[in-house]
Design a protein around this motif. Structure first.
Motif, PDB file in Angstrom:
ATOM      1  N   ARG A 266       1.042  -1.471  -0.126  1.00  0.00           N
ATOM      2  CA  ARG A 266      -0.163   0.349   0.024  1.00  0.00           C
ATOM      3  C   ARG A 266       0.687   1.251   0.049  1.00  0.00           C
ATOM      4  O   ARG A 266       0.724   2.872  -0.361  1.00  0.00           O
ATOM      5  CB  ARG A 266      -1.023   0.171   1.161  1.00  0.00           C
ATOM      6  CG  ARG A 266      -1.772  -0.551   1.160  1.00  0.00           C
ATOM      7  CD  ARG A 266      -3.216  -0.284   1.928  1.00  0.00           C
ATOM      8  NE  ARG A 266      -2.347   0.367   3.733  1.00  0.00           N
ATOM      9  CZ  ARG A 266      -2.630  -1.034   4.288  1.00  0.00           C
ATOM     10  NH1 ARG A 266      -2.980  -2.531   3.990  1.00  0.00           N
ATOM     11  NH2 ARG A 266      -2.716  -0.392   5.202  1.00  0.00           N
ATOM     12  N   THR A 267       1.820   1.462   0.614  1.00  0.00           N
ATOM     13  CA  THR A 267       2.414   2.506   0.786  1.00  0.00           C
ATOM     14  C   THR A 267       3.370   2.411  -0.046  1.00  0.00           C
ATOM     15  O   THR A 267       3.390   3.642  -0.882  1.00  0.00           O
ATOM     16  CB  THR A 267       3.876   2.650   1.905  1.00  0.00           C
ATOM     17  OG1 THR A 267       3.012   1.770   3.239  1.00  0.00           O
ATOM     18  CG2 THR A 267       4.517   3.534   2.032  1.00  0.00           C
ATOM     19  N   ALA A 270       0.668   3.957  -2.719  1.00  0.00           N
ATOM     20  CA  ALA A 270       0.259   5.215  -2.649  1.00  0.00           C
ATOM     21  C   ALA A 270       1.548   5.874  -3.221  1.00  0.00           C
ATOM     22  O   ALA A 270       0.966   7.149  -3.933  1.00  0.00           O
ATOM     23  CB  ALA A 270       0.214   5.846  -0.930  1.00  0.00           C
ATOM     24  N   GLU A 274       0.607   9.147  -6.440  1.00  0.00           N
ATOM     25  CA  GLU A 274       1.027  10.111  -5.853  1.00  0.00           C
ATOM     26  C   GLU A 274       1.981  10.910  -7.232  1.00  0.00           C
ATOM     27  O   GLU A 274       2.021  12.337  -7.423  1.00  0.00           O
ATOM     28  CB  GLU A 274       1.485  10.903  -4.692  1.00  0.00           C
ATOM     29  CG  GLU A 274       2.128  11.758  -4.381  1.00  0.00           C
ATOM     30  CD  GLU A 274       1.530  12.953  -3.901  1.00  0.00           C
ATOM     31  OE1 GLU A 274       1.299  13.810  -3.706  1.00  0.00           O
ATOM     32  OE2 GLU A 274       0.053  12.279  -3.582  1.00  0.00           O
TER      33      GLU A 274
END
Ligand SMILES: [Zn+2]
Ligand SMILES: [Zn+2]
Length: 293
Positions: A266-267, A270, A274
Protein backbone atom coordinates in the motif's frame (compact mmCIF):
# COMPACT_ATOMS: atom_id res chain seq x y z
CA UNK A 1 13.54 -9.50 -22.46
CA UNK A 2 14.14 -10.29 -18.80
CA UNK A 3 12.11 -11.83 -15.99
CA UNK A 4 12.80 -11.59 -12.28
CA UNK A 5 12.00 -14.63 -10.17
CA UNK A 6 12.15 -13.81 -6.46
CA UNK A 7 12.52 -17.30 -4.98
CA UNK A 8 12.53 -15.97 -1.42
CA UNK A 9 12.85 -12.55 0.19
CA UNK A 10 13.00 -11.58 3.86
CA UNK A 11 15.17 -11.83 6.94
CA UNK A 12 15.10 -15.66 6.98
CA UNK A 13 16.40 -16.21 3.46
CA UNK A 14 16.89 -14.53 0.10
CA UNK A 15 17.40 -15.78 -3.44
CA UNK A 16 16.47 -14.47 -6.88
CA UNK A 17 17.04 -15.38 -10.50
CA UNK A 18 17.11 -12.98 -13.43
CA UNK A 19 16.13 -14.96 -16.50
CA UNK A 20 16.87 -14.04 -20.09
CA UNK A 21 13.48 -15.21 -21.34
CA UNK A 22 14.65 -15.44 -24.96
CA UNK A 23 17.38 -17.99 -24.18
CA UNK A 24 16.17 -19.51 -20.88
CA UNK A 25 19.58 -18.79 -19.31
CA UNK A 26 19.89 -16.73 -16.16
CA UNK A 27 21.92 -15.40 -13.27
CA UNK A 28 21.46 -16.10 -9.57
CA UNK A 29 21.48 -13.36 -6.95
CA UNK A 30 22.16 -14.70 -3.43
CA UNK A 31 21.13 -18.06 -2.04
CA UNK A 32 20.05 -18.02 1.59
CA UNK A 33 17.50 -20.82 1.16
CA UNK A 34 17.78 -24.60 1.19
CA UNK A 35 18.24 -26.66 -1.97
CA UNK A 36 14.74 -28.13 -1.81
CA UNK A 37 13.09 -24.67 -1.75
CA UNK A 38 15.50 -23.40 -4.39
CA UNK A 39 14.68 -26.24 -6.77
CA UNK A 40 10.93 -26.24 -6.16
CA UNK A 41 10.63 -22.48 -6.72
CA UNK A 42 12.76 -22.60 -9.87
CA UNK A 43 10.39 -25.31 -11.07
CA UNK A 44 7.33 -23.17 -10.25
CA UNK A 45 8.93 -20.29 -12.15
CA UNK A 46 9.45 -22.52 -15.18
CA UNK A 47 13.18 -21.83 -14.94
CA UNK A 48 15.72 -24.62 -15.42
CA UNK A 49 18.37 -24.06 -12.70
CA UNK A 50 20.99 -25.87 -14.79
CA UNK A 51 20.87 -22.76 -17.03
CA UNK A 52 22.38 -20.50 -14.36
CA UNK A 53 25.47 -18.94 -15.95
CA UNK A 54 26.74 -16.79 -13.05
CA UNK A 55 26.01 -16.27 -9.37
CA UNK A 56 26.25 -12.93 -7.56
CA UNK A 57 26.42 -12.36 -3.80
CA UNK A 58 25.11 -9.06 -2.43
CA UNK A 59 26.89 -9.56 0.94
CA UNK A 60 27.86 -12.20 3.48
CA UNK A 61 24.91 -12.22 5.89
CA UNK A 62 23.52 -15.70 6.44
CA UNK A 63 20.08 -14.90 5.03
CA UNK A 64 21.85 -14.33 1.66
CA UNK A 65 24.47 -17.09 1.55
CA UNK A 66 23.62 -19.97 3.85
CA UNK A 67 22.26 -22.23 1.11
CA UNK A 68 24.75 -21.26 -1.60
CA UNK A 69 27.29 -24.08 -1.12
CA UNK A 70 24.69 -26.85 -1.11
CA UNK A 71 22.85 -25.39 -4.11
CA UNK A 72 26.11 -25.00 -6.07
CA UNK A 73 27.01 -28.63 -5.34
CA UNK A 74 23.57 -29.63 -6.59
CA UNK A 75 24.02 -27.56 -9.76
CA UNK A 76 27.47 -29.11 -10.33
CA UNK A 77 25.80 -32.54 -10.42
CA UNK A 78 23.63 -31.20 -13.25
CA UNK A 79 26.78 -30.14 -15.10
CA UNK A 80 26.29 -26.48 -14.21
CA UNK A 81 29.29 -24.70 -12.66
CA UNK A 82 28.69 -20.97 -12.84
CA UNK A 83 31.39 -18.47 -11.85
CA UNK A 84 30.60 -16.79 -8.54
CA UNK A 85 31.04 -13.04 -8.06
CA UNK A 86 31.56 -12.06 -4.42
CA UNK A 87 33.64 -9.51 -2.53
CA UNK A 88 36.82 -10.88 -0.92
CA UNK A 89 35.91 -9.10 2.33
CA UNK A 90 32.60 -10.97 2.42
CA UNK A 91 34.38 -14.30 1.94
CA UNK A 92 36.77 -13.47 4.79
CA UNK A 93 33.80 -12.68 7.03
CA UNK A 94 31.72 -15.80 6.39
CA UNK A 95 32.38 -19.50 7.00
CA UNK A 96 29.69 -20.38 4.45
CA UNK A 97 31.37 -18.27 1.75
CA UNK A 98 34.86 -19.49 2.69
CA UNK A 99 33.69 -23.05 1.99
CA UNK A 100 32.18 -21.93 -1.31
CA UNK A 101 35.47 -20.26 -2.27
CA UNK A 102 37.41 -23.46 -1.49
CA UNK A 103 35.24 -25.57 -3.79
CA UNK A 104 34.21 -23.26 -6.64
CA UNK A 105 35.50 -20.61 -9.03
CA UNK A 106 35.15 -17.27 -7.25
CA UNK A 107 35.69 -13.82 -8.81
CA UNK A 108 36.22 -10.56 -7.02
CA UNK A 109 33.23 -8.23 -6.95
CA UNK A 110 34.69 -5.45 -4.78
CA UNK A 111 37.26 -4.36 -7.37
CA UNK A 112 34.53 -3.82 -9.90
CA UNK A 113 32.41 -1.69 -7.60
CA UNK A 114 35.32 0.06 -5.91
CA UNK A 115 35.45 2.67 -8.62
CA UNK A 116 31.76 3.29 -8.14
CA UNK A 117 32.17 3.86 -4.41
CA UNK A 118 34.99 6.34 -4.91
CA UNK A 119 33.14 8.30 -7.57
CA UNK A 120 31.27 10.16 -4.81
CA UNK A 121 27.93 11.73 -5.60
CA UNK A 122 28.71 12.63 -9.22
CA UNK A 123 26.08 10.64 -11.10
CA UNK A 124 27.90 10.84 -14.43
CA UNK A 125 31.12 9.54 -12.90
CA UNK A 126 29.20 6.80 -11.10
CA UNK A 127 27.50 5.72 -14.30
CA UNK A 128 30.79 5.63 -16.22
CA UNK A 129 32.50 3.64 -13.46
CA UNK A 130 29.53 1.29 -13.17
CA UNK A 131 29.50 0.55 -16.89
CA UNK A 132 33.23 -0.14 -16.80
CA UNK A 133 32.62 -2.71 -14.04
CA UNK A 134 29.81 -4.60 -15.82
CA UNK A 135 29.97 -8.40 -15.85
CA UNK A 136 28.46 -10.28 -18.78
CA UNK A 137 26.77 -13.68 -18.45
CA UNK A 138 23.64 -15.36 -19.82
CA UNK A 139 23.24 -12.60 -22.40
CA UNK A 140 22.83 -10.01 -19.67
CA UNK A 141 25.08 -7.29 -18.32
CA UNK A 142 25.24 -7.12 -14.52
CA UNK A 143 26.36 -3.79 -13.11
CA UNK A 144 27.16 -3.85 -9.38
CA UNK A 145 26.79 -0.77 -7.20
CA UNK A 146 27.72 -0.14 -3.58
CA UNK A 147 24.98 -0.18 -0.95
CA UNK A 148 25.08 1.01 2.68
CA UNK A 149 24.91 -1.97 5.04
CA UNK A 150 26.70 -3.41 8.05
CA UNK A 151 28.60 -6.04 6.05
CA UNK A 152 32.24 -6.28 4.93
CA UNK A 153 31.05 -5.09 1.53
CA UNK A 154 27.56 -4.91 0.03
CA UNK A 155 26.11 -4.47 -3.42
CA UNK A 156 22.97 -4.06 -5.42
CA UNK A 157 22.72 -4.73 -9.13
CA UNK A 158 21.43 -3.26 -12.36
CA UNK A 159 20.86 -6.05 -14.87
CA UNK A 160 20.49 -5.21 -18.55
CA UNK A 161 19.55 -7.45 -21.44
CA UNK A 162 22.53 -7.16 -23.79
CA UNK A 163 20.29 -7.71 -26.84
CA UNK A 164 17.28 -5.43 -26.33
CA UNK A 165 18.21 -3.08 -23.45
CA UNK A 166 15.50 -4.36 -21.08
CA UNK A 167 16.60 -3.59 -17.51
CA UNK A 168 15.99 -4.64 -13.91
CA UNK A 169 17.13 -2.80 -10.77
CA UNK A 170 17.78 -4.79 -7.59
CA UNK A 171 18.41 -3.17 -4.20
CA UNK A 172 18.08 -4.85 -0.81
CA UNK A 173 19.92 -4.56 2.51
CA UNK A 174 20.76 -0.87 2.46
CA UNK A 175 20.12 1.66 5.23
CA UNK A 176 19.98 4.51 2.74
CA UNK A 177 19.76 4.75 -1.04
CA UNK A 178 23.35 5.53 -2.04
CA UNK A 179 24.01 7.93 -4.94
CA UNK A 180 25.37 4.92 -6.87
CA UNK A 181 22.15 2.99 -6.23
CA UNK A 182 19.95 5.91 -7.27
CA UNK A 183 21.89 6.27 -10.52
CA UNK A 184 21.76 2.55 -11.25
CA UNK A 185 18.03 2.13 -10.53
CA UNK A 186 16.82 4.78 -12.98
CA UNK A 187 15.48 3.76 -16.38
CA UNK A 188 14.49 0.18 -15.55
CA UNK A 189 11.32 -1.79 -16.40
CA UNK A 190 11.29 -3.95 -13.26
CA UNK A 191 12.44 -2.56 -9.93
CA UNK A 192 13.09 -4.80 -6.90
CA UNK A 193 13.40 -2.42 -3.97
CA UNK A 194 13.81 -3.13 -0.27
CA UNK A 195 10.82 -2.10 1.84
CA UNK A 196 11.92 -3.76 5.07
CA UNK A 197 10.05 -2.24 7.96
CA UNK A 198 7.46 0.16 9.24
CA UNK A 199 9.30 2.42 11.73
CA UNK A 200 6.40 2.39 14.22
CA UNK A 201 6.11 -1.39 14.14
CA UNK A 202 9.88 -1.67 14.52
CA UNK A 203 9.92 0.66 17.52
CA UNK A 204 7.03 -1.17 19.19
CA UNK A 205 8.19 -4.64 18.16
CA UNK A 206 9.97 -7.49 19.94
CA UNK A 207 13.60 -6.82 18.98
CA UNK A 208 16.23 -5.66 21.50
CA UNK A 209 17.01 -1.94 21.38
CA UNK A 210 20.42 -2.40 19.71
CA UNK A 211 18.90 -4.50 16.94
CA UNK A 212 16.16 -1.92 16.38
CA UNK A 213 18.82 0.79 16.14
CA UNK A 214 20.85 -1.30 13.71
CA UNK A 215 17.88 -1.93 11.40
CA UNK A 216 16.86 1.75 11.38
CA UNK A 217 20.44 3.05 10.92
CA UNK A 218 22.08 4.21 7.69
CA UNK A 219 23.80 0.80 7.55
CA UNK A 220 20.60 -1.18 8.17
CA UNK A 221 17.51 -1.63 6.01
CA UNK A 222 15.19 0.65 4.01
CA UNK A 223 11.81 1.37 5.60
CA UNK A 224 8.54 1.51 3.68
CA UNK A 225 8.75 5.32 3.75
CA UNK A 226 12.32 5.38 2.44
CA UNK A 227 11.37 3.00 -0.37
CA UNK A 228 8.33 5.14 -1.22
CA UNK A 229 10.44 8.31 -1.30
CA UNK A 230 13.00 6.64 -3.55
CA UNK A 231 10.28 5.42 -5.90
CA UNK A 232 8.88 8.95 -6.22
CA UNK A 233 12.40 10.33 -6.82
CA UNK A 234 13.13 7.69 -9.46
CA UNK A 235 9.87 8.32 -11.31
CA UNK A 236 10.41 12.08 -11.42
CA UNK A 237 14.10 11.75 -12.39
CA UNK A 238 13.24 9.24 -15.13
CA UNK A 239 10.54 11.53 -16.48
CA UNK A 240 12.81 14.55 -16.47
CA UNK A 241 15.46 12.60 -18.38
CA UNK A 242 12.98 11.04 -20.83
CA UNK A 243 13.81 7.56 -19.53
CA UNK A 244 11.67 4.53 -18.71
CA UNK A 245 9.52 4.53 -15.60
CA UNK A 246 9.18 1.18 -13.80
CA UNK A 247 6.26 -1.00 -14.94
CA UNK A 248 6.57 -3.46 -12.07
CA UNK A 249 7.89 -2.75 -8.58
CA UNK A 250 8.67 -5.66 -6.24
CA UNK A 251 8.80 -4.78 -2.53
CA UNK A 252 11.71 -6.78 -1.09
CA UNK A 253 13.11 -8.06 2.22
CA UNK A 254 9.82 -7.32 3.98
CA UNK A 255 10.18 -8.05 7.70
CA UNK A 256 7.68 -10.53 9.11
CA UNK A 257 8.09 -8.96 12.58
CA UNK A 258 8.24 -5.26 11.79
CA UNK A 259 6.09 -4.93 8.70
CA UNK A 260 3.16 -6.43 6.82
CA UNK A 261 3.13 -7.38 3.17
CA UNK A 262 -0.10 -5.42 2.64
CA UNK A 263 1.33 -2.32 4.37
CA UNK A 264 4.52 -2.29 2.29
CA UNK A 265 2.48 -2.76 -0.90
CA UNK A 266 0.00 0.00 0.00
CA UNK A 267 2.79 2.43 0.90
CA UNK A 268 4.55 1.94 -2.43
CA UNK A 269 1.27 2.06 -4.36
CA UNK A 270 0.41 5.37 -2.70
CA UNK A 271 3.79 6.84 -3.71
CA UNK A 272 3.27 5.69 -7.31
CA UNK A 273 -0.29 7.08 -7.41
CA UNK A 274 0.98 10.39 -6.06
CA UNK A 275 3.62 10.42 -8.81
CA UNK A 276 0.97 9.51 -11.40
CA UNK A 277 2.83 6.31 -12.32
CA UNK A 278 0.81 3.24 -13.28
CA UNK A 279 3.34 0.57 -12.19
CA UNK A 280 2.10 -2.61 -10.50
CA UNK A 281 3.42 -3.39 -7.03
CA UNK A 282 4.18 -7.00 -6.06
CA UNK A 283 5.72 -8.35 -2.87
CA UNK A 284 8.66 -10.71 -2.62
CA UNK A 285 7.65 -13.34 -0.04
CA UNK A 286 9.63 -15.35 2.46
CA UNK A 287 8.08 -18.67 1.58
CA UNK A 288 6.76 -18.45 -1.95
CA UNK A 289 7.72 -17.43 -5.44
CA UNK A 290 7.06 -14.04 -7.01
CA UNK A 291 7.76 -13.66 -10.73
CA UNK A 292 7.86 -10.27 -12.44
CA UNK A 293 7.83 -10.49 -16.23
ZN1 LIG B 1 19.28 -9.58 4.42
ZN1 LIG C 1 22.16 -8.07 5.44
Amino acid sequence: MLALHVLASGSSGNAAVVENVVTGAGVLIDCGICKRDFLSRCDQAGFNPARIEAAFVTHEHGDHVKGLGVVLRGLAKLGCQPPIYVARGCVANSDALAKVAEAFEVHELAAAAGAVATAGADVGAIEAAARASAIEAAGVRVIPFATSHDAAASFGFRIEDAADGDAIGYLTDSGVVTPAAHAALADVRILALESNHDPKMLAAGPYPYVVKQRIASDAGHLSNGQAAAELAALVSASRAAGQREPQTVVAMHISQNNNEYSLAKRTLEAALAEANCAADVLCGYQARLTSAR
